[in-house]
Design an enzyme around this catalytic site. Structure first.
Site, PDB file in Angstrom:
ATOM      1  N   GLU A 156      16.873  11.775  21.481  1.00  0.00           N
ATOM      2  CA  GLU A 156      18.189  12.404  21.617  1.00  0.00           C
ATOM      3  C   GLU A 156      19.178  11.526  22.362  1.00  0.00           C
ATOM      4  O   GLU A 156      20.383  11.579  22.104  1.00  0.00           O
ATOM      5  CB  GLU A 156      18.038  13.745  22.341  1.00  0.00           C
ATOM      6  CG  GLU A 156      19.294  14.587  22.360  1.00  0.00           C
ATOM      7  CD  GLU A 156      19.045  15.974  22.926  1.00  0.00           C
ATOM      8  OE1 GLU A 156      19.989  16.786  22.946  1.00  0.00           O
ATOM      9  OE2 GLU A 156      17.901  16.257  23.360  1.00  0.00           O
ATOM     10  N   SER A 210       6.027  26.779  44.146  1.00  0.00           N
ATOM     11  CA  SER A 210       5.681  27.272  42.813  1.00  0.00           C
ATOM     12  C   SER A 210       4.300  26.835  42.347  1.00  0.00           C
ATOM     13  O   SER A 210       3.745  27.448  41.429  1.00  0.00           O
ATOM     14  CB  SER A 210       6.728  26.802  41.792  1.00  0.00           C
ATOM     15  OG  SER A 210       7.984  27.381  42.064  1.00  0.00           O
ATOM     16  N   PHE A 249      12.341  19.569  24.265  1.00  0.00           N
ATOM     17  CA  PHE A 249      13.745  19.546  23.896  1.00  0.00           C
ATOM     18  C   PHE A 249      14.640  18.778  24.860  1.00  0.00           C
ATOM     19  O   PHE A 249      15.836  18.671  24.610  1.00  0.00           O
ATOM     20  CB  PHE A 249      14.230  20.992  23.745  1.00  0.00           C
ATOM     21  CG  PHE A 249      13.411  21.772  22.758  1.00  0.00           C
ATOM     22  CD1 PHE A 249      13.514  21.521  21.403  1.00  0.00           C
ATOM     23  CD2 PHE A 249      12.497  22.727  23.187  1.00  0.00           C
ATOM     24  CE1 PHE A 249      12.743  22.220  20.484  1.00  0.00           C
ATOM     25  CE2 PHE A 249      11.720  23.432  22.285  1.00  0.00           C
ATOM     26  CZ  PHE A 249      11.840  23.175  20.918  1.00  0.00           C
ATOM     27  N   GLU A 250      14.088  18.254  25.930  1.00  0.00           N
ATOM     28  CA  GLU A 250      14.835  17.406  26.855  1.00  0.00           C
ATOM     29  C   GLU A 250      13.867  16.407  27.485  1.00  0.00           C
ATOM     30  O   GLU A 250      12.664  16.663  27.552  1.00  0.00           O
ATOM     31  CB  GLU A 250      15.497  18.224  27.967  1.00  0.00           C
ATOM     32  CG  GLU A 250      16.716  19.029  27.534  1.00  0.00           C
ATOM     33  CD  GLU A 250      17.919  18.168  27.176  1.00  0.00           C
ATOM     34  OE1 GLU A 250      18.014  17.018  27.666  1.00  0.00           O
ATOM     35  OE2 GLU A 250      18.773  18.641  26.413  1.00  0.00           O
TER      36      GLU A 250
END
Length: 553
Positions: free
Chosen positions: A227, A103, A306-307
């Site tokens: 989180e 990638s 978000f993570e």
């Protein structure tokens, strides 16, 4: 040919398909659309590049069927939003050093416009993987970077960590795709002056919107994650003690003295803000609640991580805490489209685990249902983007970086669950699924034989389809990938092309370097600048910049 044809009054769809007129009528309708198709020859104001990491042709076909079956149809006749795009090409995915690519090398091709070596980001083929010193002098700029220099707003949306190979190629120059943070780099590379990818995310290009995962690479070692504060595995990893999130916020919120619509850029240079109003600053969020609370017109820059690492698969996503790729795409477009100069947005979904995007990640782990759901979600993001933009001024391109050794077959009947079984047993007298992998973790021998596939187990989201060759993770494959396009200059995408052609066609369509002086570009610039507020006299701008630098000094 079966003409003339009149459909019986109460003919069911299944029975209608048995008549020649059904197919003739559909073909005529498509022929009429093709004859009416005209290229949109003006230049593109906006560009969106959707990239399904690992979304080869077999994955697209299976995702189409899955989407149809989710809506209650047999699936085969379903049409993805991306499949409605009128212009189609194939792209050859090999890199300079590999027949079957990764990638990073492919990302450098379709974003930077040059073929490169595997595992390197934003560097020409003269750079050597893992050798820091070969970075310098071999950097190549992405179309995202060039769009920003041209005055457009730019953004990245990904379901992986934002430092991963595919999004990384949009802003980083790295001899290794794995140098996420300084903690991931060898001492020699640090001594030689190379910077980690997270550092480059903040300092290389002024990116307006950054949405994805990757919190842990941005903060100092042992910094608790917001989180998962009780889990040390999710703590920050940086050894240099830098809080890159704080640095990013600070750089974007410095205001030049004297006027609200002039901002001090990250390099100490005053820039006219593209809004004819006060400088709005930047926001950082780390959950869906925070993202939803951001008003579209309240910020010019938004970072959402978000993570700690990659975001969760859609089938595993906590819908109350984590946004979907559709929601992130919509937020990005709503912010970026306020720039009268236009925007460039890169959106990636990886289909398989252990690779790049979540499509790619799902395939690597041999979990086809996870991968295909990611492909369906990417298509929903494509559809939503189409509702928020216009093909009159927005070039939208959908492609993949590479494919996977993923296939489906077995003479399955129409309407068979895409995750179901083939109708006949194999030579070993055992059932098998239609979907199979050429290699990967799905290889299994029990009591000297291949285990029989069965339902409902094969329908489970975490079921691993069987593979022919045992590997820890399934591999990429080397066949060509689809390129679908609509909007201004979309007709440039045709035939079989080298993958790096994608960046060149998009740059040409939007009058970016090296095509900024091509015919039609001057008129396109006048059209976009005509919507902006009138510039202040040059001496006033210089005075403001000097004042800002004195205050900052």
């Amino acid at each position: 040919w079966g003409y003339p044809w009149r459909p019986p009054a109460l003919l069911s769809p299944a029975d209608a398909e048995k008549t020649p007129g059904y197919w003739n009528k559909g073909a005529r309708r498509r022929l009429e659309l093709a004859l009416a198709l005209q290229p949109v020859a003006q230049r593109a104001k906006n560009m969106i590049l959707f990239m399904g990491d690992g979304m080869g042709l077999s994955t697209m076909s299976a995702a189409r069927i899955y989407q149809g079956q989710l809506s209650g149809s047999s699936g085969e006749e379903s049409v993805l939003a991306m499949e409605t795009f009128p212009h189609v090409a194939l792209a050859k995915t090999y890199t300079i050093d590999r027949q079957v690519p990764d990638s990073a090398g492919t990302g450098t091709a379709y974003l930077c416009g040059v073929k490169a070596n595997a595992k390197t980001l934003g560097l020409s083929g003269a750079a050597v993987y893992g050798k820091c010193r070969t970075t310098f002098g071999n950097e190549v700029d992405s179309i995202l970077h060039r769009a920003r220099l041209a005055g457009k707003s730019v953004g990245i949306v990904t379901t992986t960590r934002v430092q991963h190979a595919s999004p990384g190629a949009a802003y980083a120059h790295s001899a290794s795709r794995s140098w996420y943070a300084d903690a991931n780099m060898p001492k020699e590379a640090l001594r030689d002056g190379c910077k980690d990818i997270a550092y480059q995310l903040v300092h290389n290009t002024d990116i307006n919107v950054i949405l994805g995962g990757g919190r842990m690479y941005m903060t100092p070692k042992r910094t608790p994650d917001p989180e998962y504060p009780e889990d040390p595995d999710h703590n920050g990893t940086r050894k240099d003690g830098r809080d890159l999130i704080a640095e990013w916020l600070s750089a974007k919120q410095v205001v030049c003295q004297g006027r609200g619509d002039v901002t001090l850029g990250t390099q100490g240079v005053c820039h006219w803000h593209w809004l004819c109003s006060r400088w709005q600053g930047a926001r950082y969020v780390w959950d869906k609640k925070g993202l939803d609370a951001v008003e579209d017109d309240s910020v010019s820059h938004l970072m959402g991580l978000f993570e700690p690492k990659d975001m969760r698969y859609e089938l595993n996503r906590n819908t109350s805490t984590d946004p979907s790729i559709v929601e992130m795409t919509e937020k990005a477009i709503r912010i970026l489209r306020r720039n009268p100069n236009g925007f460039f947005l890169f959106v990636e979904d990886e289909l398989l685990q252990a690779g790049s995007g979540r499509i790619d990640h799902g395939h690597h782990s041999g979990r086809a249902k996870q991968a295909l759901m990611e492909a369906v979600m990417l298509d929903r993001a494509v559809a939503r983007a189409g509702e928020l933009t216009s093909p009159a001024d927005t070039l939208t391109v959908v492609t993949a970086d590479h494919s996977h050794v993923f296939t489906f077959g077995g003479s399955t009947p129409r309407g068979n669950s895409i995750f179901g079984l083939a109708p006949k047993k194999a030579k070993d007298k055992r059932a098998y699924t239609s979907i199979l992998y050429g290699n990967g973790p799905g290889y299994s021998i029990r009591d000297g034989a291949r285990p029989a596939a069965s339902l409902p187990a094969a329908e489970d989201k975490d079921y691993r389809q069987q593979s022919a060759v045992p590997l820890e993770t399934e591999t990429h494959s080397g066949e060509d990938v689809m390129v679908l396009a609509q909007g201004p200059m979309a007709h440039l995408f045709h035939g079989v092309q080298e993958q790096h052609y994608i960046a060149h066609a998009m740059a040409y369509a939007a009058c970016l370097e090296p095509y900024a002086t091509e015919p039609g570009c001057r008129a396109a610039r006048r059209a976009s600048h005509g919507t902006q507020c009138s510039p202040q006299p040059l001496f006033a701008l210089l005075a403001l910049c000097v004042a800002a630098l004195m205050v900052g000094g």
